[in-house]
Design a protein around this motif. Structure first.
Motif, short mmCIF file in Angstrom:
data_model
loop_
_atom_site.label_atom_id
_atom_site.label_comp_id
_atom_site.label_asym_id
_atom_site.label_seq_id
_atom_site.Cartn_x
_atom_site.Cartn_y
_atom_site.Cartn_z
N MET A 1 0.85 -1.17 0.00
CA MET A 1 0.00 0.00 0.00
C MET A 1 0.90 1.24 0.00
N ARG A 2 0.74 2.04 -1.02
CA ARG A 2 1.50 3.28 -1.11
C ARG A 2 0.91 4.31 -0.14
N ILE A 3 1.79 5.10 0.45
CA ILE A 3 1.39 6.11 1.43
C ILE A 3 1.76 7.48 0.89
N SER A 4 0.80 8.40 0.90
CA SER A 4 1.06 9.78 0.51
C SER A 4 0.69 10.68 1.68
N ILE A 5 1.64 11.49 2.10
CA ILE A 5 1.35 12.56 3.05
C ILE A 5 1.09 13.79 2.19
N VAL A 6 -0.15 14.22 2.16
CA VAL A 6 -0.56 15.33 1.30
C VAL A 6 -0.77 16.53 2.22
N ALA A 7 0.07 17.55 2.06
CA ALA A 7 0.11 18.63 3.03
C ALA A 7 0.10 20.00 2.36
N PRO A 38 5.98 2.53 -1.03
CA PRO A 38 6.77 3.61 -0.46
C PRO A 38 5.88 4.75 0.05
N ALA A 39 6.51 5.62 0.83
CA ALA A 39 5.84 6.81 1.34
C ALA A 39 6.43 8.03 0.65
N ARG A 40 5.57 8.96 0.34
CA ARG A 40 6.02 10.20 -0.29
C ARG A 40 5.25 11.37 0.29
N VAL A 41 5.81 12.54 0.13
CA VAL A 41 5.15 13.77 0.57
C VAL A 41 4.75 14.55 -0.67
N ILE A 42 3.48 14.94 -0.71
CA ILE A 42 2.97 15.78 -1.78
C ILE A 42 2.59 17.11 -1.14
N GLU A 43 3.23 18.17 -1.58
CA GLU A 43 2.97 19.48 -1.01
C GLU A 43 2.17 20.33 -1.98
N VAL A 44 1.17 21.02 -1.44
CA VAL A 44 0.39 21.97 -2.24
C VAL A 44 0.50 23.33 -1.57
N GLU A 45 0.39 24.35 -2.38
CA GLU A 45 0.54 25.69 -1.83
C GLU A 45 -0.49 26.62 -2.46
N ALA A 94 -7.17 -5.26 3.34
CA ALA A 94 -8.42 -5.13 2.59
C ALA A 94 -8.15 -4.87 1.10
N GLY A 95 -6.87 -4.80 0.73
CA GLY A 95 -6.52 -4.61 -0.67
C GLY A 95 -6.45 -3.17 -1.13
N ARG A 96 -6.44 -2.25 -0.18
CA ARG A 96 -6.34 -0.84 -0.57
C ARG A 96 -4.93 -0.57 -1.10
N GLN A 97 -4.85 0.08 -2.23
CA GLN A 97 -3.56 0.33 -2.89
C GLN A 97 -2.88 1.60 -2.42
N ASP A 98 -3.70 2.59 -2.02
CA ASP A 98 -3.16 3.90 -1.66
C ASP A 98 -3.83 4.43 -0.40
N LEU A 99 -3.04 5.10 0.41
CA LEU A 99 -3.53 5.81 1.58
C LEU A 99 -3.01 7.24 1.49
N ALA A 100 -3.92 8.20 1.59
CA ALA A 100 -3.54 9.61 1.60
C ALA A 100 -3.82 10.17 2.99
N LEU A 101 -2.77 10.64 3.63
CA LEU A 101 -2.87 11.26 4.95
C LEU A 101 -2.78 12.76 4.74
N ILE A 102 -3.86 13.47 5.06
CA ILE A 102 -3.96 14.90 4.73
C ILE A 102 -3.67 15.77 5.95
N ILE A 103 -2.76 16.73 5.75
CA ILE A 103 -2.44 17.74 6.76
C ILE A 103 -2.82 19.09 6.16
N GLY A 104 -3.73 19.78 6.81
CA GLY A 104 -4.22 21.06 6.30
C GLY A 104 -3.26 22.20 6.58
N GLY A 105 -3.72 23.38 6.25
CA GLY A 105 -2.95 24.59 6.46
C GLY A 105 -3.17 25.17 7.85
#
Length: 156
Positions: A1-7, A38-45, A94-105
């Motif tokens: 399961m890929r992990i994305s920290i979306v912040a 793998p885990a990655r960080v996705i940053e939005v601005e 459960a077979g989930r391929q991706d998890l996005a963990l969201i951190i707001g502003g």
């Protein structure tokens, strides 16, 4: 399961970035054999400073398609590290391929995006600097992988 920290926001070079990178590297090494990462960080601005609604639109756009959406929010569930590990393991199993963990502003996560989340986690009722939350989350991902691998877990 890929992990994305979306912040929201950019983490510049410094001690927080070094810690974040260290824990994500540890997580990737430990989690690989467990089907985590793998885990990655996705940053939005939001360069226009248009508020939570604009941040929510940017966050939605950055989410991997079909990901489990988990927000980090003070109204979320406070969990022990083993409970968090079991939650990750459950989504993986459960077979989930991706998890996005969201951190707001600075103002948090827009209520409409919070309502779309599959789950919400809280690091307690205190407010933490959002850049530090990334480090704390990365450490908990590494700890979860360690727990799921049968490694030692020490309660304080």
């Amino acid at each position: 399961m890929r992990i994305s920290i979306v912040a929201v926001g950019r983490l510049r070079a410094g001690p927080e970035k070094s810690l974040l990178d260290d824990y994500l590297t540890r997580f990737d090494r430990t989690g690989r054999s467990l089907g985590l990462g793998p885990a990655r960080v996705i940053e939005v601005e939001d360069k226009k400073n248009a508020g939570m609604g604009a941040e929510a639109a940017l966050l939605r756009k950055a989410l991997p398609k079909g990901a489990v959406i988990c927000t980090l929010d003070e109204r979320g569930r406070v969990m022990s590290s083993p409970d968090f590990a079991n939650k990750l393991g459950g989504w993986r199993d459960a077979g989930r391929q991706d998890l996005a963990l969201i951190i707001g502003g600075a103002d948090g996560i827009d209520p409409s995006l919070r309502a779309e989340a599959d789950f919400s986690i809280s690091f307690g009722s205190m407010v933490w600097p959002h850049m530090l939350v990334r480090v704390m989350l990365a450490e908990q991902l590494y700890r979860a992988a360690t727990i799921l691998s049968g490694g030692p877990y020490h309660r304080v």
